[in-house]
Design a protein around this motif. Sequence first.
Motif, short mmCIF file in Angstrom:
data_model
loop_
_atom_site.label_atom_id
_atom_site.label_comp_id
_atom_site.label_asym_id
_atom_site.label_seq_id
_atom_site.Cartn_x
_atom_site.Cartn_y
_atom_site.Cartn_z
N ASP A 23 0.82 -1.21 0.00
CA ASP A 23 0.00 0.00 0.00
C ASP A 23 0.86 1.26 0.00
O ASP A 23 0.53 2.26 -0.64
CB ASP A 23 -0.93 0.01 1.22
CG ASP A 23 -2.13 -0.89 1.04
OD1 ASP A 23 -2.43 -1.25 -0.11
OD2 ASP A 23 -2.77 -1.23 2.04
N ALA A 26 3.33 1.32 -3.62
CA ALA A 26 2.78 0.96 -4.92
C ALA A 26 3.33 1.82 -6.04
O ALA A 26 3.74 1.33 -7.10
CB ALA A 26 1.25 1.04 -4.88
N ASP A 30 5.85 0.53 -9.11
CA ASP A 30 5.52 0.62 -10.53
C ASP A 30 6.56 1.40 -11.32
O ASP A 30 6.92 1.02 -12.44
CB ASP A 30 4.16 1.29 -10.70
CG ASP A 30 3.01 0.30 -10.54
OD1 ASP A 30 3.28 -0.87 -10.19
OD2 ASP A 30 1.86 0.70 -10.76
N SER A 73 -0.91 -3.86 -9.95
CA SER A 73 -1.55 -2.71 -10.61
C SER A 73 -1.82 -2.96 -12.10
O SER A 73 -2.06 -2.03 -12.84
CB SER A 73 -0.65 -1.48 -10.47
OG SER A 73 0.57 -1.69 -11.17
N LEU A 75 0.31 -3.83 -14.19
CA LEU A 75 1.41 -3.12 -14.84
C LEU A 75 1.73 -3.70 -16.21
O LEU A 75 1.96 -2.96 -17.16
CB LEU A 75 2.64 -3.18 -13.92
CG LEU A 75 3.88 -2.42 -14.36
CD1 LEU A 75 3.59 -0.92 -14.48
CD2 LEU A 75 5.03 -2.66 -13.35
N ASP A 92 -5.94 -8.71 -5.77
CA ASP A 92 -4.73 -8.40 -5.01
C ASP A 92 -5.16 -8.01 -3.59
O ASP A 92 -6.29 -7.56 -3.39
CB ASP A 92 -3.96 -7.25 -5.66
CG ASP A 92 -2.49 -7.22 -5.25
OD1 ASP A 92 -1.67 -7.74 -6.01
OD2 ASP A 92 -2.18 -6.70 -4.16
N ARG A 96 -4.31 -0.18 -2.60
CA ARG A 96 -3.65 0.87 -3.37
C ARG A 96 -3.20 0.34 -4.73
O ARG A 96 -3.24 1.07 -5.73
CB ARG A 96 -2.46 1.43 -2.59
CG ARG A 96 -1.88 2.68 -3.23
CD ARG A 96 -1.10 3.52 -2.24
NE ARG A 96 -1.95 4.05 -1.18
CZ ARG A 96 -1.51 4.81 -0.19
NH1 ARG A 96 -0.23 5.12 -0.11
NH2 ARG A 96 -2.34 5.25 0.74
N MET A 97 -2.74 -0.89 -4.78
CA MET A 97 -2.40 -1.48 -6.07
C MET A 97 -3.64 -1.58 -6.96
O MET A 97 -3.58 -1.30 -8.16
CB MET A 97 -1.78 -2.87 -5.87
CG MET A 97 -0.33 -2.85 -5.47
SD MET A 97 0.75 -2.23 -6.81
CE MET A 97 2.35 -2.82 -6.24
N ARG A 99 -6.24 0.33 -6.84
CA ARG A 99 -6.56 1.69 -7.30
C ARG A 99 -5.72 2.06 -8.51
O ARG A 99 -6.21 2.70 -9.45
CB ARG A 99 -6.33 2.69 -6.17
CG ARG A 99 -7.35 2.62 -5.05
CD ARG A 99 -6.91 3.45 -3.87
NE ARG A 99 -7.89 3.45 -2.79
CZ ARG A 99 -7.60 3.76 -1.53
NH1 ARG A 99 -6.36 4.10 -1.20
NH2 ARG A 99 -8.54 3.73 -0.60
N ARG A 100 -4.46 1.67 -8.49
CA ARG A 100 -3.59 1.96 -9.63
C ARG A 100 -4.02 1.14 -10.85
O ARG A 100 -3.93 1.61 -11.99
CB ARG A 100 -2.12 1.69 -9.27
CG ARG A 100 -1.58 2.64 -8.21
CD ARG A 100 -0.10 2.40 -7.96
NE ARG A 100 0.71 2.76 -9.10
CZ ARG A 100 1.10 4.00 -9.39
NH1 ARG A 100 0.75 5.02 -8.60
NH2 ARG A 100 1.84 4.25 -10.45
N ALA A 101 -4.47 -0.08 -10.60
CA ALA A 101 -4.99 -0.90 -11.70
C ALA A 101 -6.22 -0.25 -12.33
O ALA A 101 -6.35 -0.17 -13.56
CB ALA A 101 -5.34 -2.30 -11.19
N ARG A 104 -5.18 2.74 -14.34
CA ARG A 104 -4.52 2.34 -15.60
C ARG A 104 -5.56 1.94 -16.63
O ARG A 104 -5.45 2.29 -17.82
CB ARG A 104 -3.53 1.21 -15.30
CG ARG A 104 -2.77 0.72 -16.52
CD ARG A 104 -1.58 -0.14 -16.14
NE ARG A 104 -0.45 0.69 -15.71
CZ ARG A 104 0.04 0.72 -14.48
NH1 ARG A 104 -0.48 -0.04 -13.54
NH2 ARG A 104 1.06 1.50 -14.19
#
Length: 234
Positions: A23, A26, A30, A73, A75, A92, A96-97, A99-101, A104
């Motif tokens: 968290d 992250a 990345d 995420s 990535l 996951d 936070r990961m 959220r990044r996914a 993206r």
Amino acid sequence: MVRLVEDDIYSVLPDVPHKHLYDRRAAAYDSIVSTWLYNRLMWGASPLDYVAFAREAVASHPAGQMLDAGCGSLLFTAQVYLGSDREIIAFDQSLRMLRRARARLIELAGSVPEHILLLQADLSNLVFRPENFHTILCMNVLHQFAGAAEMISKLKDLLADGGQLYLTSLVSNGRYIGDHWLGTLHKSGEFVRPRSGVELNKLLDDSLGEEVTYRMKGNMAFATAVADFSTRGA
């Protein structure tokens, strides 16, 4: 019980404050792991290798449901998933990961597509129905688990007959820079004791029971296995 925790993100974890190691790192993860230089120098591989492996996984079945176990995420997988019509559950433990996914996917497609479900779940406590997935992808996770054999067996139980399991893991193999960095990450508590390529291959053979396709590039191992119900319970 599945619950909505944020727009386009669901969870099967208890409804209590929940923090995960990634968290707070992250974004840094990345920014570093996405680069060609880091992967080439440290691991002797390329981000394109991971994208290609994910593409193999997606293409392994025309329509069956797919699970991305420890998706991070997205990535290396977001673009691949957007190009598929398969139903994909990407989970996951790190919110936070996820959220990044989500960010993206929105950046690439304008929204989170209906065929991709972002789910907060624990890889150590899988809650999915057995024999439900035709493809499972688990990238860059095994080197973080001491109990990798048990985890692999549990993932295998989620596969339908003829389903395929795609795994990647970092291993030590006599490559000085990669082996040294693996040792450093182990001492810092990031990874478990580095497994050699031979150790990982044996672990996969013992855990899966089926014939395993296995190859290495630098310090990264890529493995695929097909579920065969005729061998279960034997």
